[in-house]
Design a protein around this motif. Structure first.
Motif, PDB file in Angstrom:
ATOM      1  N   TYR A 406       0.846  -1.208   0.000  1.00 26.92           N
ATOM      2  CA  TYR A 406       0.000   0.000   0.000  1.00 26.92           C
ATOM      3  C   TYR A 406       0.875   1.250   0.000  1.00 26.92           C
ATOM      4  CZ  TYR A 406      -3.263   3.551   1.707  1.00 26.92           C
ATOM      5  OH  TYR A 406      -4.006   4.692   1.860  1.00 26.92           O
ATOM      6  N   ARG A 409       2.433   1.851  -3.455  1.00 30.18           N
ATOM      7  CA  ARG A 409       1.460   2.370  -4.425  1.00 30.18           C
ATOM      8  C   ARG A 409       1.150   3.842  -4.164  1.00 30.18           C
ATOM      9  NH1 ARG A 409      -0.889  -2.889  -3.789  1.00 30.18           N
ATOM     10  NH2 ARG A 409      -2.236  -2.087  -2.146  1.00 30.18           N
ATOM     11  N   LYS A 410       1.053   4.213  -2.903  1.00 22.79           N
ATOM     12  CA  LYS A 410       0.697   5.592  -2.562  1.00 22.79           C
ATOM     13  C   LYS A 410       1.842   6.572  -2.794  1.00 22.79           C
ATOM     14  CE  LYS A 410      -3.596   5.376  -1.314  1.00 22.79           C
ATOM     15  NZ  LYS A 410      -4.623   6.133  -2.072  1.00 22.79           N
TER      16      LYS A 410
END
Length: 527
Positions: A406, A409-410
């Motif tokens: 996560y 991706r961020k």
């Protein structure tokens, strides 16, 4: 042991099913295996699992390190050697020191020597966890190379700290001169033994009339010989396996036949798959033994100490990552560095968050003796150290392991353009190989080319007229000519990989080399 065999067999089946599930839901399989092991340990009448540290250090660690050394790119390892070396050695020592002072201050009964012991145990991030997680997310190649290179070397530095801390706890004194000399010998001796044993294996396999089966068996034996030989002379077995593995990997085309290379890849992938799976599920299954010895401190307090140490590890690693960036930005004005551009603030955060701990830490904690010496008092705080280590492993694997994809991706990491894009590089390699092949055919096999349908077909293939070969029968002379062409292609690819001016990803080079091996194997089967 025999009566528990069905249980161990069912564990293998469970590992396969869990890794299938992990791939399906896109979760790193070490996370799922550790959690599954924990849940299985609560099932009534399950056999008590006790991890023998010697089993980890002798049976599991050498082949896993060896397989990782074969997979990593030497070119990338050398390119990023400074930051890899700093994280594998300097940051490990810094982390162990910080943990030592924090443990001494906040955990009752912990001396500095015990703190260093704990720091040496929990300081090295685990190689398998990070690589498994990176399979599900796209990160810059440099980040992947740094993490893989660091994880190959940090076990050695942490185990060195562990050994010296054990001596300090047992004797109550720490002699710096002896420690520096011993550390130097462990590093130099470990690398030297690994290179020597690797060279002997390489020469032996090149000279002796081995076949693919024998070569594959020898590659399995090699890491154990390297590790045991280094440990016998009191140097680092980890560095021996890594250095010897890198030597053999970088020279694989000089002493292994095509069949040996292809068969070895399949065997090693299966072996590493089983060993990695067993290692992580055993971590979870070992919980009953770990908690059973915890006395004199409540479970909640012990969990709190474990979370405190985990927080220290994460914070020190992130700060160290920013420190490495600052040092690089200053050093680029005086010495050549891999990349003079600033990596920005994102890369250190990501690098700092990839510090999942694993089985080496648990094996080191389990190897602490129950008694300080034979017939002496109990080893101080052994059970608490073991429990804290387990909490660190569990927390970093689950929390960081689940949040890392996560976070990547961020953060939208830049590509840095260290290598040509895969599509562009692949097309360039194919075009250059086509030119090379056509020129080699014309210069060396002009007369054969006019008479042989097979060579004409190869010629047309590389000119782009047809896509696949047909099963044309070829004479021994034509077969030798084609094998010579394949050898020339292979040599050209290896030259490109060693060329500092080329920006080909070594993984892509290896893919093309494997295609040549497969083609050579196919041609050898044609009668």
């Amino acid at each position: 042991m025999i009566q528990d065999f069905p249980f161990y067999l069912s564990l293998i089946v469970a590992i396969v099913l869990l890794i299938m599930l992990a791939n399906k839901i896109k979760v790193a399989y070490p996370v799922l295996l550790v959690i599954a092991g924990l849940l299985i340990s609560f099932i009534p009448n399950i056999p008590m699992i006790r991890i023998d540290p010697e089993l980890i250090f002798i049976i599991f660690l050498p082949p896993l390190l060896y397989e990782a050394a074969w997979a990593i790119s030497w070119k990338e390892l050398w390119k990023w050697r400074r930051i890899i070396g700093s994280f594998a050695f300097v940051v490990v020592f810094l982390t162990a020191t910080t943990v030592a002072f924090v443990a001494n201050h906040f955990i009752p009964g912990f001396s500095l020597a015990l703190g260093f012991l704990l720091g040496g145990i929990v300081s090295p991030p685990d190689a398998v966890s990070a690589s498994a997680i990176l399979k599900f997310v796209k990160v810059p190649k440099r980040m992947e190379s740094i993490l893989e290179g660091e994880s190959l070397l940090n076990d050695a530095s942490s185990l060195i700290i562990f050994r010296f801390a054990m001596i300090a706890v047992a004797t109550g004194q720490f002699i710096w001169q002896e420690a520096i000399f011993s550390f130097s010998w462990m590093v130099v001796g470990g690398i030297g033994v690994g290179v020597l044993v690797g060279w002997l294996f390489m020469k032996g396999q090149k000279i002796l009339p081995t076949d693919a089966n024998m070569d594959t068996i020898l590659t399995i034996v090699a890491p154990y010989v390297m590790y045991i030989a280094a440990e016998e002379v009191h140097s680092s077995g980890v560095l021996a396996v890594v250095s010897g593995g890198l030597l053999l990997s970088n020279n694989r085309h000089n002493f292994l036949s095509t069949s040996s290379r292809l068969r070895g890849i399949n065997v090693w992938e299966s072996l590493a798959f089983v060993l990695n799976g067993l290692v992580f599920i055993l971590i979870g299954l070992d919980l009953p033994e770990i908690t059973s010895g915890l006395e004199g401190v409540s479970i909640s307090a012990a969990i709190g100490y474990g979370l405190l140490v985990t927080a220290v590890l994460v914070i020190v690693r992130i700060i160290s990552a920013y420190g490495a960036v600052i040092i690089t930005l200053v050093a680029r004005n005086y010495i050549p560095v891999a990349d003079k551009r600033s990596p920005g603030f994102k890369a250190p955060v990501l690098l700092g968050w990839t510090g999942m701990r694993g089985v080496v830490s648990l094996a080191a904690a389990l190897s602490i003796p129950v008694k300080l010496y034979e017939g002496g008092p109990d080893f101080p705080q052994r059970n608490l150290i073991l429990f804290i280590t387990f909490i660190v492993i569990l927390t970093t694997l689950v929390v960081q392991g689940l949040t890392l994809p996560y976070l990547i991706r961020k953060m939208h990491m830049p590509s840095y353009n260290d290598h040509l894009p895969d599509d562009e590089a692949d097309d360039l390699i194919r075009r250059e190989m086509a030119k090379l092949t056509l020129q080699h055919l014309s210069d060396n096999y002009g007369e054969m080319l006019e008479k042989s349908p097979f060579l004409q077909q190869i010629h047309d293939k590389w000119k782009g007229k047809i896509d696949e070969d047909s099963d044309i029968k070829i004479s021994p002379e034509i077969k030798m000519a084609y094998l010579d062409i394949l050898n020339r292609q292979r040599a050209w690819l290896i030259e490109q990989n060693h060329d500092k001016n080329q920006h080909f990803d070594e993984d892509l080079i290896r893919k093309h080399l494997m295609q040549i091996d497969l083609e050579e194997e196919r041609v050898l089967l044609i009668h």
